[in-house]
Design an enzyme around this catalytic site. Sequence first.
Site, PDB file in Angstrom:
ATOM      1  N   LYS A  58     -25.270 -22.272  22.729  1.00  0.00           N
ATOM      2  CA  LYS A  58     -25.629 -21.339  23.742  1.00  0.00           C
ATOM      3  C   LYS A  58     -27.414 -21.965  24.183  1.00  0.00           C
ATOM      4  CE  LYS A  58     -23.410 -17.091  22.772  1.00  0.00           C
ATOM      5  NZ  LYS A  58     -22.058 -17.545  23.589  1.00  0.00           N
ATOM      6  N   GLY A  85     -35.954 -22.295  30.693  1.00  0.00           N
ATOM      7  CA  GLY A  85     -36.957 -23.134  29.722  1.00  0.00           C
ATOM      8  C   GLY A  85     -38.134 -23.370  30.069  1.00  0.00           C
ATOM      9  N   THR A  90     -41.962 -29.604  31.122  1.00  0.00           N
ATOM     10  CA  THR A  90     -43.302 -30.139  30.404  1.00  0.00           C
ATOM     11  C   THR A  90     -43.753 -31.525  31.190  1.00  0.00           C
ATOM     12  OG1 THR A  90     -42.179 -31.258  28.764  1.00  0.00           O
ATOM     13  CG2 THR A  90     -43.045 -28.921  28.355  1.00  0.00           C
ATOM     14  N   ASP A 104     -38.075 -28.060  27.335  1.00  0.00           N
ATOM     15  CA  ASP A 104     -37.584 -29.413  27.865  1.00  0.00           C
ATOM     16  C   ASP A 104     -38.758 -30.298  27.982  1.00  0.00           C
ATOM     17  OD1 ASP A 104     -35.468 -30.819  29.416  1.00  0.00           O
ATOM     18  OD2 ASP A 104     -37.546 -31.262  30.577  1.00  0.00           O
ATOM     19  N   TYR A 127     -42.607 -38.514  28.669  1.00  0.00           N
ATOM     20  CA  TYR A 127     -43.581 -37.552  29.124  1.00  0.00           C
ATOM     21  C   TYR A 127     -44.946 -37.655  28.265  1.00  0.00           C
ATOM     22  CZ  TYR A 127     -39.739 -35.060  31.533  1.00  0.00           C
ATOM     23  OH  TYR A 127     -38.669 -34.756  32.339  1.00  0.00           O
ATOM     24  N   LYS A 182     -35.384 -36.553  25.623  1.00  0.00           N
ATOM     25  CA  LYS A 182     -34.315 -37.650  26.270  1.00  0.00           C
ATOM     26  C   LYS A 182     -34.584 -38.849  25.760  1.00  0.00           C
ATOM     27  CE  LYS A 182     -35.090 -34.380  30.413  1.00  0.00           C
ATOM     28  NZ  LYS A 182     -36.604 -33.921  30.275  1.00  0.00           N
ATOM     29  N   HIS A 187     -31.866 -40.038  29.859  1.00  0.00           N
ATOM     30  CA  HIS A 187     -32.888 -39.711  30.802  1.00  0.00           C
ATOM     31  C   HIS A 187     -32.173 -40.098  32.106  1.00  0.00           C
ATOM     32  CE1 HIS A 187     -37.103 -38.403  31.328  1.00  0.00           C
ATOM     33  NE2 HIS A 187     -36.442 -38.124  32.531  1.00  0.00           N
ATOM     34  N   SER A 215     -28.390 -37.263  32.223  1.00  0.00           N
ATOM     35  CA  SER A 215     -29.352 -36.526  33.307  1.00  0.00           C
ATOM     36  C   SER A 215     -29.478 -37.718  34.450  1.00  0.00           C
ATOM     37  CB  SER A 215     -30.698 -36.562  32.750  1.00  0.00           C
ATOM     38  OG  SER A 215     -31.751 -36.040  33.828  1.00  0.00           O
ATOM     39  N   ASN A 216     -29.284 -37.236  35.838  1.00  0.00           N
ATOM     40  CA  ASN A 216     -29.628 -37.810  36.767  1.00  0.00           C
ATOM     41  C   ASN A 216     -28.475 -38.821  36.927  1.00  0.00           C
ATOM     42  OD1 ASN A 216     -32.276 -37.507  37.824  1.00  0.00           O
ATOM     43  ND2 ASN A 216     -32.816 -38.152  35.772  1.00  0.00           N
ATOM     44  N   SER A 218     -41.220 -29.092  42.813  1.00  0.00           N
ATOM     45  CA  SER A 218     -42.121 -30.048  42.269  1.00  0.00           C
ATOM     46  C   SER A 218     -43.187 -30.448  43.325  1.00  0.00           C
ATOM     47  CB  SER A 218     -41.400 -31.370  41.878  1.00  0.00           C
ATOM     48  OG  SER A 218     -41.983 -32.094  40.945  1.00  0.00           O
ATOM     49  N   SER A 262     -45.304 -25.451  33.948  1.00  0.00           N
ATOM     50  CA  SER A 262     -46.218 -24.872  34.599  1.00  0.00           C
ATOM     51  C   SER A 262     -47.180 -25.164  33.159  1.00  0.00           C
ATOM     52  CB  SER A 262     -46.118 -23.567  34.663  1.00  0.00           C
ATOM     53  OG  SER A 262     -47.583 -23.056  35.224  1.00  0.00           O
TER      54      SER A 262
HETATM   55  N1  LIG Z   1     -34.614 -35.466  33.862  1.00  0.00           N
HETATM   56  C1  LIG Z   1     -35.281 -35.672  34.911  1.00  0.00           C
HETATM   57  O1  LIG Z   1     -35.266 -36.882  35.229  1.00  0.00           O
HETATM   58  C2  LIG Z   1     -36.290 -34.930  35.339  1.00  0.00           C
HETATM   59  C3  LIG Z   1     -37.132 -34.988  36.408  1.00  0.00           C
HETATM   60  C4  LIG Z   1     -38.021 -34.346  36.743  1.00  0.00           C
HETATM   61  C5  LIG Z   1     -38.305 -33.293  35.910  1.00  0.00           C
HETATM   62  N2  LIG Z   1     -37.831 -32.686  35.032  1.00  0.00           N
HETATM   63  C6  LIG Z   1     -37.977 -31.875  34.219  1.00  0.00           C
HETATM   64  O2  LIG Z   1     -37.903 -30.372  34.875  1.00  0.00           O
HETATM   65  C7  LIG Z   1     -39.259 -29.788  34.993  1.00  0.00           C
HETATM   66  C8  LIG Z   1     -39.385 -29.069  36.279  1.00  0.00           C
HETATM   67  O3  LIG Z   1     -39.818 -30.183  37.176  1.00  0.00           O
HETATM   68  P1  LIG Z   1     -41.024 -30.504  37.864  1.00  0.00           P
HETATM   69  O4  LIG Z   1     -42.207 -30.130  36.892  1.00  0.00           O
HETATM   70  O5  LIG Z   1     -41.495 -31.856  38.470  1.00  0.00           O
HETATM   71  O6  LIG Z   1     -41.038 -29.377  39.216  1.00  0.00           O
HETATM   72  P2  LIG Z   1     -41.096 -27.705  39.517  1.00  0.00           P
HETATM   73  O7  LIG Z   1     -40.886 -27.159  38.093  1.00  0.00           O
HETATM   74  O8  LIG Z   1     -40.326 -27.374  40.389  1.00  0.00           O
HETATM   75  O9  LIG Z   1     -42.604 -27.419  39.870  1.00  0.00           O
HETATM   76  C9  LIG Z   1     -43.538 -27.486  38.995  1.00  0.00           C
HETATM   77  C10 LIG Z   1     -44.875 -27.313  39.875  1.00  0.00           C
HETATM   78  O10 LIG Z   1     -45.067 -25.950  40.402  1.00  0.00           O
HETATM   79  C11 LIG Z   1     -45.939 -25.414  40.236  1.00  0.00           C
HETATM   80  N3  LIG Z   1     -45.765 -23.982  39.593  1.00  0.00           N
HETATM   81  C12 LIG Z   1     -45.178 -23.690  38.450  1.00  0.00           C
HETATM   82  N4  LIG Z   1     -44.964 -22.186  38.490  1.00  0.00           N
HETATM   83  C13 LIG Z   1     -45.502 -21.798  39.817  1.00  0.00           C
HETATM   84  C14 LIG Z   1     -45.643 -20.550  40.304  1.00  0.00           C
HETATM   85  N5  LIG Z   1     -45.412 -19.352  39.756  1.00  0.00           N
HETATM   86  N6  LIG Z   1     -46.196 -20.316  41.600  1.00  0.00           N
HETATM   87  C15 LIG Z   1     -46.740 -21.551  42.241  1.00  0.00           C
HETATM   88  N7  LIG Z   1     -46.469 -22.732  41.458  1.00  0.00           N
HETATM   89  C16 LIG Z   1     -46.045 -22.813  40.427  1.00  0.00           C
HETATM   90  C17 LIG Z   1     -46.804 -26.011  38.914  1.00  0.00           C
HETATM   91  O11 LIG Z   1     -48.158 -26.009  38.811  1.00  0.00           O
HETATM   92  P3  LIG Z   1     -49.009 -25.154  37.569  1.00  0.00           P
HETATM   93  O12 LIG Z   1     -48.832 -26.324  36.288  1.00  0.00           O
HETATM   94  O13 LIG Z   1     -50.291 -25.337  38.305  1.00  0.00           O
HETATM   95  O14 LIG Z   1     -48.288 -23.936  37.492  1.00  0.00           O
HETATM   96  C18 LIG Z   1     -46.336 -27.454  39.027  1.00  0.00           C
HETATM   97  O15 LIG Z   1     -47.312 -28.318  39.977  1.00  0.00           O
HETATM   98  C19 LIG Z   1     -40.056 -30.756  34.334  1.00  0.00           C
HETATM   99  O16 LIG Z   1     -41.534 -30.460  34.097  1.00  0.00           O
HETATM  100  C20 LIG Z   1     -39.357 -31.587  33.558  1.00  0.00           C
HETATM  101  O17 LIG Z   1     -39.377 -30.770  32.187  1.00  0.00           O
HETATM  102  C21 LIG Z   1     -36.599 -33.847  34.565  1.00  0.00           C
END
Ligand SMILES: NC(=O)c1ccc[n+]([C@@H]2O[C@H](COP(=O)([O-])OP(=O)(O)OC[C@H]3O[C@@H](n4cnc5c(N)ncnc54)[C@H](OP(=O)(O)O)[C@@H]3O)[C@@H](O)[C@H]2O)c1
Length: 333
Positions: free
Chosen positions: A15, A20, A23, A47, A52, A81, A114, A165-166, A218, A276
């Site tokens: 589970k 999550g 980061t 995650d 990263y 990843k 990844h 992923s992807n 994002s 965040s």
């Molecule tokens: N597998 C992959 O290829 C892949 C690719 C991209 C991402 N990821 C994973 O997915 C996660 C999420 O993607 P992401 O970080 O790019 O995008 P996201 O979670 O959609 O957005 C993060 C952004 O939103 C802001 N934020 C967070 N909570 C908020 C809230 N309640 N109100 C307003 N703004 C808020 C954050 O700023 P603050 O920090 O200032 O709150 C940050 O700039 C990544 O961190 C990573 O772990 C994986």
Amino acid sequence: MEKVLAPITFYNGRKMPIIGLGTWQSSPDEVEKAVDVALQAGYRHIDTAATYGNEAAIGRALQNWFESGKIKREDLFIVTKLPPVGNRAECVEKYLKKSLAALQLQYVDLYLIHYPVGLQELQDESFPKDKDGNILFDMNTDHISLWKAMEAQVDAGRALSIGLSNFSAEQIKRIWRSARVRPANLQVELHIYHQQRELRAFCRALDITIVSYFTLGSPRYYSYIENLGLDVSRIPKQHHLSDAVVLRIAQKHGKSTAQVLLRFVMQQGVAVIPKSTNPEHIQQNFDVFDFELSPEDMYSLEALDKGERGRQVNGAIFPGQENHPEYPWKYRY
Ligand SMILES: NC(=O)c1ccc[n+]([C@@H]2O[C@H](COP(=O)([O-])OP(=O)(O)OC[C@H]3O[C@@H](n4cnc5c(N)ncnc54)[C@H](OP(=O)(O)O)[C@@H]3O)[C@@H](O)[C@H]2O)c1
């Protein structure tokens, strides 16, 4: 629909908590504090990824919690990843062992490939380039042998489940057919403007669970690509957190737009990993279990889907990858 959403269950019975902490782009200092705040708030799923550059800081934060006795390893769900420079069978064990050492863990709950495209291994660089700044691809990426090496990590107890992923549906199908240990999870871009309906249906049929990334859009991705000097004309400029429909629904429920964006995805049985480093945001993003989007809210949000036009992660991130045999976005989904 239950207000309290159950964890996501893999085909193997394991589970995964439905929320999550993401980061990516959290510096080591920031992430150590963010993990601490998140665990305090109730998160049990983190995650990360080798690329990263923050696994060691996450490991330190986890270790503090284990030593305090407030949490046990089995209470947590930790995901990391395989970096694209490790997309060869002979590299998998080495990279997973490196991640485990940094995280100070004996095993991860989920180990993901990844990205389907492989890169050459050059010293310690995550994204190796030639002297002209071109990314050095490994054009011989072989997903079948790579997956066998992933399966060996489950046999060795270093990963409880493995996934992708992807990857596109075509690529997943190829791995699925050859798999002895099936992929349990797919992590992909998924949000109001890019809802991945076909890919979701495909994964449901194969009993592969999904984690959404970019659930909040994002907001800094566009400037990230711009700052790398890459082609931003290929990235749609969209503002999930200030979308008028999302705002209207948020006001109705007395919630933030971020909470509505998360809840929309979660109510479809997809896990979310909002990133965040802001303590208020971390807490707010977890505070999504006391309200429920109505069928009308869900229809209104479903209507925001732009399909392919809403995709933010595309070839722009690694220029030239369109020529790689495993470029994932050549398929419709
Ligand atoms: N597998 C992959 O290829 C892949 C690719 C991209 C991402 N990821 C994973 O997915 C996660 C999420 O993607 P992401 O970080 O790019 O995008 P996201 O979670 O959609 O957005 C993060 C952004 O939103 C802001 N934020 C967070 N909570 C908020 C809230 N309640 N109100 C307003 N703004 C808020 C954050 O700023 P603050 O920090 O200032 O709150 C940050 O700039 C990544 O961190 C990573 O772990 C994986």
